[in-house]
Design an enzyme around this catalytic site. Structure first.
Site, PDB file in Angstrom:
ATOM      1  N   TYR A  26       0.831  -1.205   0.000  1.00 26.69           N
ATOM      2  CA  TYR A  26       0.000   0.000   0.000  1.00 26.69           C
ATOM      3  C   TYR A  26       0.867   1.257   0.000  1.00 26.69           C
ATOM      4  CZ  TYR A  26      -2.837   3.837   1.558  1.00 26.69           C
ATOM      5  OH  TYR A  26      -3.427   5.074   1.641  1.00 26.69           O
ATOM      6  N   PRO A  79       1.832  14.949   3.508  1.00 26.58           N
ATOM      7  CA  PRO A  79       0.720  14.201   4.105  1.00 26.58           C
ATOM      8  C   PRO A  79       0.654  12.786   3.547  1.00 26.58           C
ATOM      9  CG  PRO A  79      -0.103  15.693   2.415  1.00 26.58           C
ATOM     10  CD  PRO A  79       1.362  15.987   2.567  1.00 26.58           C
ATOM     11  N   SER A 108      -2.615  14.318   7.262  1.00 26.45           N
ATOM     12  CA  SER A 108      -3.585  13.896   6.261  1.00 26.45           C
ATOM     13  C   SER A 108      -4.982  13.813   6.866  1.00 26.45           C
ATOM     14  CB  SER A 108      -3.195  12.529   5.704  1.00 26.45           C
ATOM     15  OG  SER A 108      -4.214  11.998   4.882  1.00 26.45           O
ATOM     16  N   THR A 158      -5.952  19.014  -1.325  1.00 21.71           N
ATOM     17  CA  THR A 158      -5.568  18.086  -2.387  1.00 21.71           C
ATOM     18  C   THR A 158      -6.654  18.096  -3.457  1.00 21.71           C
ATOM     19  OG1 THR A 158      -4.254  16.679  -0.935  1.00 21.71           O
ATOM     20  CG2 THR A 158      -5.094  15.678  -2.945  1.00 21.71           C
ATOM     21  N   HIS A 250       0.589  12.941  -6.756  1.00 16.15           N
ATOM     22  CA  HIS A 250       0.119  12.049  -5.695  1.00 16.15           C
ATOM     23  C   HIS A 250       1.052  10.844  -5.540  1.00 16.15           C
ATOM     24  CE1 HIS A 250      -3.728  12.046  -3.301  1.00 16.15           C
ATOM     25  NE2 HIS A 250      -3.204  10.909  -2.896  1.00 16.15           N
ATOM     26  N   ILE A 284      11.565  12.028  -3.973  1.00 17.29           N
ATOM     27  CA  ILE A 284      12.719  12.593  -3.266  1.00 17.29           C
ATOM     28  C   ILE A 284      13.246  11.576  -2.267  1.00 17.29           C
ATOM     29  CG2 ILE A 284      13.429  14.375  -1.633  1.00 17.29           C
ATOM     30  CD1 ILE A 284      11.380  16.198  -3.096  1.00 17.29           C
ATOM     31  N   ARG A 305       7.011   9.099   1.500  1.00 17.73           N
ATOM     32  CA  ARG A 305       7.433   7.709   1.684  1.00 17.73           C
ATOM     33  C   ARG A 305       8.733   7.598   2.470  1.00 17.73           C
ATOM     34  NH1 ARG A 305       5.431   7.294  -3.754  1.00 17.73           N
ATOM     35  NH2 ARG A 305       3.726   5.759  -3.957  1.00 17.73           N
TER      36      ARG A 305
END
Length: 356
Positions: A26, A79, A108, A158, A250, A284, A305
């Site tokens: 995910y 987020p 988020s 967003t 995204h 990044i 991430r």
């Protein structure tokens, strides 16, 4: 934690080993064939740095400002949803890590913590709220007002998720959210077994630029519009009162086949000039990635991430170490580039890499 972590990739490998395969997929995955997901990171290799020498860098600093807020480096925490998949403390641990690193944490809407809970976890630290605009406008207003009351300093809307992209890793794994995962910032229960599809019932897909007028009427915080990939939309964001835009696809999780964000960044910067601050996310993983984004006109960058890999590998300490690592890489890169501060990185410090 082990001292063997020397870069973000090491944290990702540790996270892969520790996380349930569904949760790892995910976080790591993207939409469709994941062309855009891979392209975000690959785009940085298409630019080379042009260092200048014999520059006094004895008093160098990574500090900068974003929307008037002083931060320790031009990298903010993006987020990301459902952080308790990575660590039991989830967003609260990330907030403390961001505070320790001296940078902004963006909460988020799809989180397990309310704005008030996040503010209590890291008192006085700069925090933003990322907003998915609900069809229940009263609930949306309450969520925004809660962020204001909690002392948040910006609102990030967003705009690239009128519906959720099809993320095939999740489909293959039949991934579902845990039943005990709290989602206090949503107006209704999110169906756990197909939450991507269920988001369509939560997010208002009728929104247009005109609706930003209502958002401005209920909230005086600076508005950041996230999900911009064209000069045309960047200009519309500026015309409708945005203080900043985030060049974002995204993380490759929505429409597969759109360009990498770094490739779009110069177009957006040229279009809006000084009218709004331009931020960028996507791919990044290194401090030099941040430098390339600055050289192409970004005010600052966001990473999601990378921080999650730290959180999954070692909780709050792991997330803190990732942010510290990236800050050290930015600092070293600035010095070797001949730029005492982020503000001194210019377009002249990069060039397109020669084709092989």
């Amino acid at each position: 934690m082990s001292e063997g972590f020397v870069n973000v990739a090491d944290f990702e490998e540790a996270a892969r080993e520790r996380l349930d395969p569904g949760a790892y997929g995910y976080i790591a995955g993207g939409a469709g064939d994941e062309h855009t997901l891979r392209g975000n990171a690959a785009a940085f290799a298409r630019w080379e740095l042009r260092p200048r020498v014999l520059v006094d860098i004895s008093s160098s600093s990574t500090a900068t400002t974003v929307l008037g807020t002083e931060v320790s480096m031009p990298l903010l925490v993006a987020p990301t949803a459902f952080q308790r998949l990575s660590d039991p403390e989830g967003e609260l641990a990330t907030a403390r890590a961001a505070a320790a690193a001296g940078t902004v944490m963006t909460l988020s809407t799809l989180s397990s913590a309310t704005p008030a809970e996040l503010a209590a976890a890291a008192p006085g630290a700069p925090q933003w709220l990322q907003l998915y605009w609900s069809r229940d406008r009263g609930f949306t207003q309450g969520l925004v007002e809660g962020a204001v009351e909690a002392g948040f300093s910006a609102l990030m809307l967003t705009v690239d998720l009128p519906v959720a992209g099809r993320r095939e890793r999740d489909v293959r794994a039949a991934f579902a959210l845990p039943d005990d995962l709290p989602l206090p910032n949503l107006p209704q229960t999110l169906r756990r077994e197909n939450f991507h599809q269920a988001l369509h019932a939560v997010v208002d897909d009728t929104l247009t630029w005109r609706d930003l007028e209502w958002l401005h009427s209920i909230c005086s915080l600076p508005l950041v519009v996230k999900g911009i990939l064209t000069a045309e939309d960047a200009l519309l964001a500026a015309e409708h009162g945005a203080a900043a835009v985030v060049v974002s696809n995204h993380g490759g999780r929505q429409l597969d086949g759109v360009p990498p964000t770094l490739d779009v960044l110069p177009e957006v910067v040229e279009a809006v000039g000084e009218r709004v601050e331009v931020l960028v996310d996507g791919g990044i993983r290194r401090g030099v990635d941040v430098l390339k984004a600055l050289a192409l006109g970004a005010r600052a960058t966001l990473s999601g991430r990378s921080v999650l890999w730290g959180l999954a590998a070692g909780g709050e300490e792991g997330a803190t170490r990732v942010l510290q690592l990236l800050r050290r890489e930015i600092e070293l890169g600035l010095k070797l580039l001949g730029c005492p501060t982020p503000a001194e990185v210019t377009r002249g410090h990069v060039r397109r890499a020669s084709p092989l």
